[in-house]
Design an enzyme around this catalytic site. Structure first.
Site, PDB file in Angstrom:
ATOM      1  N   HIS A   1     -11.753  -6.469   0.869  1.00  0.00           N
ATOM      2  CA  HIS A   1     -11.386  -5.279   1.587  1.00  0.00           C
ATOM      3  C   HIS A   1     -11.793  -3.993   0.862  1.00  0.00           C
ATOM      4  O   HIS A   1     -11.637  -2.888   1.388  1.00  0.00           O
ATOM      5  CB  HIS A   1      -9.863  -5.395   1.828  1.00  0.00           C
ATOM      6  CG  HIS A   1      -8.962  -4.272   1.604  1.00  0.00           C
ATOM      7  ND1 HIS A   1      -8.083  -4.139   0.579  1.00  0.00           N
ATOM      8  CD2 HIS A   1      -8.802  -3.188   2.382  1.00  0.00           C
ATOM      9  CE1 HIS A   1      -7.387  -3.038   0.717  1.00  0.00           C
ATOM     10  NE2 HIS A   1      -7.786  -2.442   1.795  1.00  0.00           N
TER      11      HIS A   1
ATOM     12  N   HIS B   1      -3.371 -13.843  -0.406  1.00  0.00           N
ATOM     13  CA  HIS B   1      -2.030 -13.564   0.135  1.00  0.00           C
ATOM     14  C   HIS B   1      -1.668 -14.667   1.126  1.00  0.00           C
ATOM     15  O   HIS B   1      -2.480 -15.030   1.982  1.00  0.00           O
ATOM     16  CB  HIS B   1      -1.999 -12.243   0.911  1.00  0.00           C
ATOM     17  CG  HIS B   1      -2.264 -11.028   0.093  1.00  0.00           C
ATOM     18  ND1 HIS B   1      -1.405 -10.580  -0.882  1.00  0.00           N
ATOM     19  CD2 HIS B   1      -3.290 -10.142   0.117  1.00  0.00           C
ATOM     20  CE1 HIS B   1      -1.901  -9.469  -1.428  1.00  0.00           C
ATOM     21  NE2 HIS B   1      -3.045  -9.188  -0.841  1.00  0.00           N
TER      22      HIS B   1
ATOM     23  N   HIS C   1     -11.276  -9.262  -6.991  1.00  0.00           N
ATOM     24  CA  HIS C   1     -10.959  -7.979  -6.349  1.00  0.00           C
ATOM     25  C   HIS C   1     -10.107  -7.157  -7.312  1.00  0.00           C
ATOM     26  O   HIS C   1      -9.177  -7.684  -7.925  1.00  0.00           O
ATOM     27  CB  HIS C   1     -10.196  -8.276  -5.061  1.00  0.00           C
ATOM     28  CG  HIS C   1      -9.828  -7.091  -4.231  1.00  0.00           C
ATOM     29  ND1 HIS C   1     -10.469  -5.869  -4.306  1.00  0.00           N
ATOM     30  CD2 HIS C   1      -8.868  -6.951  -3.265  1.00  0.00           C
ATOM     31  CE1 HIS C   1      -9.913  -5.044  -3.432  1.00  0.00           C
ATOM     32  NE2 HIS C   1      -8.943  -5.669  -2.801  1.00  0.00           N
TER      33      HIS C   1
ATOM     34  N   TYR D   1      -2.354  -8.208   9.815  1.00  0.00           N
ATOM     35  CA  TYR D   1      -3.147  -7.939   8.603  1.00  0.00           C
ATOM     36  C   TYR D   1      -4.558  -7.494   9.000  1.00  0.00           C
ATOM     37  O   TYR D   1      -5.074  -6.498   8.495  1.00  0.00           O
ATOM     38  CB  TYR D   1      -3.194  -9.230   7.785  1.00  0.00           C
ATOM     39  CG  TYR D   1      -3.790  -9.115   6.408  1.00  0.00           C
ATOM     40  CD1 TYR D   1      -2.973  -8.906   5.303  1.00  0.00           C
ATOM     41  CD2 TYR D   1      -5.156  -9.251   6.192  1.00  0.00           C
ATOM     42  CE1 TYR D   1      -3.502  -8.828   4.027  1.00  0.00           C
ATOM     43  CE2 TYR D   1      -5.696  -9.173   4.924  1.00  0.00           C
ATOM     44  CZ  TYR D   1      -4.865  -8.965   3.845  1.00  0.00           C
ATOM     45  OH  TYR D   1      -5.392  -8.886   2.584  1.00  0.00           O
TER      46      TYR D   1
ATOM     47  N   ASP E   1      -8.684 -11.342  -0.214  1.00  0.00           N
ATOM     48  CA  ASP E   1      -7.903 -10.766   0.892  1.00  0.00           C
ATOM     49  C   ASP E   1      -8.237 -11.388   2.249  1.00  0.00           C
ATOM     50  O   ASP E   1      -7.360 -11.524   3.116  1.00  0.00           O
ATOM     51  CB  ASP E   1      -8.158  -9.255   0.997  1.00  0.00           C
ATOM     52  CG  ASP E   1      -7.365  -8.448  -0.027  1.00  0.00           C
ATOM     53  OD1 ASP E   1      -6.315  -8.917  -0.482  1.00  0.00           O
ATOM     54  OD2 ASP E   1      -7.812  -7.341  -0.360  1.00  0.00           O
TER      55      ASP E   1
ATOM     56  N   GLU F   1      -8.158  -4.493  -6.630  1.00  0.00           N
ATOM     57  CA  GLU F   1      -6.935  -3.829  -6.165  1.00  0.00           C
ATOM     58  C   GLU F   1      -5.740  -4.370  -6.963  1.00  0.00           C
ATOM     59  O   GLU F   1      -5.669  -5.564  -7.270  1.00  0.00           O
ATOM     60  CB  GLU F   1      -6.743  -4.039  -4.655  1.00  0.00           C
ATOM     61  CG  GLU F   1      -5.735  -3.051  -4.101  1.00  0.00           C
ATOM     62  CD  GLU F   1      -5.788  -2.894  -2.579  1.00  0.00           C
ATOM     63  OE1 GLU F   1      -6.475  -3.664  -1.896  1.00  0.00           O
ATOM     64  OE2 GLU F   1      -5.113  -1.973  -2.077  1.00  0.00           O
TER      65      GLU F   1
ATOM     66  N   ASP G   1      -2.806  -5.351  -6.583  1.00  0.00           N
ATOM     67  CA  ASP G   1      -1.979  -6.503  -6.217  1.00  0.00           C
ATOM     68  C   ASP G   1      -2.572  -7.808  -6.748  1.00  0.00           C
ATOM     69  O   ASP G   1      -1.874  -8.813  -6.851  1.00  0.00           O
ATOM     70  CB  ASP G   1      -1.741  -6.576  -4.700  1.00  0.00           C
ATOM     71  CG  ASP G   1      -2.997  -6.434  -3.868  1.00  0.00           C
ATOM     72  OD1 ASP G   1      -3.935  -5.751  -4.308  1.00  0.00           O
ATOM     73  OD2 ASP G   1      -3.051  -7.006  -2.769  1.00  0.00           O
TER      74      ASP G   1
ATOM     75  N   HIS H   1       0.857  -1.193   0.000  1.00  0.00           N
ATOM     76  CA  HIS H   1       0.000   0.000   0.000  1.00  0.00           C
ATOM     77  C   HIS H   1       0.895   1.246   0.000  1.00  0.00           C
ATOM     78  O   HIS H   1       0.802   2.077   0.908  1.00  0.00           O
ATOM     79  CB  HIS H   1      -0.931   0.051   1.220  1.00  0.00           C
ATOM     80  CG  HIS H   1      -2.131  -0.850   1.125  1.00  0.00           C
ATOM     81  ND1 HIS H   1      -2.880  -1.213   2.221  1.00  0.00           N
ATOM     82  CD2 HIS H   1      -2.730  -1.428   0.060  1.00  0.00           C
ATOM     83  CE1 HIS H   1      -3.870  -1.994   1.844  1.00  0.00           C
ATOM     84  NE2 HIS H   1      -3.802  -2.136   0.532  1.00  0.00           N
TER      85      HIS H   1
HETATM   86 FE1  FEO Z   1      -7.257  -5.458  -1.173  1.00  0.00          FE
HETATM   87 FE2  FEO Z   1      -4.680  -7.734  -1.513  1.00  0.00          FE
HETATM   88  O1  FEO Z   1      -5.803  -6.308  -2.008  1.00  0.00           O
END
Ligand code: FEO
Length: 396
Positions: free
Chosen positions: A145, A225, A79, A192, A164, A81, A83, A23
């Site tokens: 998330h 992750h 998702h 996390y 996530d 995002e 990543d 982030h």
């Molecule tokens: Fe909300 Fe691993 O991205």
């Protein structure tokens, strides 16, 4: 690298051993991370999520070694995002007509990020995708998330792809929860949760109830992750239930910054008072300017009460304390008591400023805090010890 999970599922993600910040500069990742992407091969072949942009080429080249790209029937993008979606543009250049399944909010995010008109297929909770002998069941998970987030569940193999949720920033070649160091694993899990999911705890709790109500067997949880939960996979769900329910341990954290050690001496005297009044409580001190801010946030998450201290500087507070208070405000901690302390030379505003900010951030302020002029003398130290004792009593 590819890793066969079972006859149908192959992990095709990226282990990022080098990652130390996530982030932007917001989140420390001392143990690296992984971006998990999963290939599910039934009568249809589905790719679930991709990896971060910087590994796009590597990802697509690697994927091509596992499956001819044109054999991928669809992509599920849980998702948006970057990543997880960063490699999508590189992949979609190769297979531009392949449908991309996402939520309605996902569509907004993907278009916002990539400005492409891929063949998006919008899904909502309960929708299914028939793969042949198996189905993928979609479950929207807004704010776990981002607004677009969703899970999907593979019938027959009983695998929840949770994106996530239930993940950790932990690089490991071992892949599974039962193979890695358990202390490291759970440290990364709670860090996390504390740093990313705390603001959404009410939604976490509700989503868990919703998913459990589906009564689906869960043999594995494959997050986006970190390691895959295959041994007692619901243990992390139970942890999330605890963490989302105003979690606290018998801990008081004292977080401060100090210019000439006066505020540090106050912190230590207050800690002594707390320990004297309640030897059972874990008192932990952090100079925020010398500590990892995300680890400190994790300790605050675990605490039933928090003391925040700063010297007064220029009628305000020290920079690192201000930054911490900004993080705390955004995370929206609940059910925690707090007070402020700090040394000063002539004006002495820091304690009131910190107290006001903690109150605005939802902490229960137990008193007006304590100030000490210049370098604390023996009387000031005694006052801090007494303050610590009273704080311990209020935090019981
Ligand atoms: Fe909300 Fe691993 O991205």
């Amino acid at each position: 690298m590819a890793f066969k999970i079972n006859d149908r599922i192959t992990w095709v993600g990226k282990i990022d051993w080098e990652l130390r910040k996530f982030h932007g500069e917001e989140y420390s990742t001392h143990r690296g991370s992984t971006y998990n992407s999963y290939l599910v091969r039934d009568q249809k072949t589905v790719l679930i999520d991709t990896v971060w942009l910087k590994f796009s080429r590597e990802f697509v080249d690697n994927l091509r070694q596992v499956v001819p790209l044109e054999k991928i029937d669809c992509v599920v993008a849980n998702h948006a995002e970057p990543d997880h979606s960063g490699a999508l543009p590189e992949l979609m250049r190769e297979i531009p007509d392949t449908p991309v399944y996402c939520t309605a909010n996902g569509l907004k995010s993907f278009k916002g990020y990539y400005h492409k008109d891929w063949d998006f297929r919008i899904v909502k909770t309960g929708d299914t995708l028939d793969l042949g002998s198996r189905k993928l069941v979609f479950v929207e998970a807004p704010m776990l998330h981002w607004p677009d987030s969703m899970f999907c569940y593979l019938t027959g193999d009983n695998v929840l792809f949770s994106n996530d949720a239930f993940g950790q920033h932990l690089a490991s070649e071992l892949m599974y929860n039962d193979l890695v160091d358990q202390a490291e694993l759970f440290q990364e899990c709670i860090k996390y949760y504390a740093n990313i999911l705390t603001p959404f705890s009410a939604l976490v709790a509700k989503k868990i109830i919703d998913v459990l109500a589906l009564n689906l067997p869960v043999d594995m949880i494959c997050p986006s992750h970190g390691v895959i939960w295959r041994t007692d996979p619901l243990q992390i769900v139970k942890k999330y239930q605890q963490w989302s329910d105003n979690y606290q341990e018998n801990q008081i954290s004292i977080v401060y910054d100090t210019m000439w050690d006066s505020t540090r001496r106050m912190a230590e005297a207050i800690a002594a008072g707390i320990s004297e009044a309640d030897p059972s409580v874990a008192v932990k001190l952090y100079n925020i300017a010398r500590s990892d801010k995300n680890n400190v946030i994790t300790e605050i998450f675990k605490s039933k009460a928090v003391l925040v201290g700063s010297s007064t500087i220029n009628r305000g507070i020290l920079y690192e304390v201000g930054a911490l208070l900004e993080m705390i405000k955004g995370l929206g901690f609940k059910n925690k008591k707090a007070a402020a302390f700090g040394s000063y030379g002539w004006s002495g505003e820091s304690v009131k400023i910190i107290t006001d900010r903690l109150r605005q951030s939802g902490f229960e302020i137990v008193n007006d805090g304590i100030r000490a002029p210049w370098k604390p003398d023996s009387r000031s130290i005694e006052n801090c010890i007494a303050f610590g004792k009273a704080f311990a009593a209020a935090a019981r």
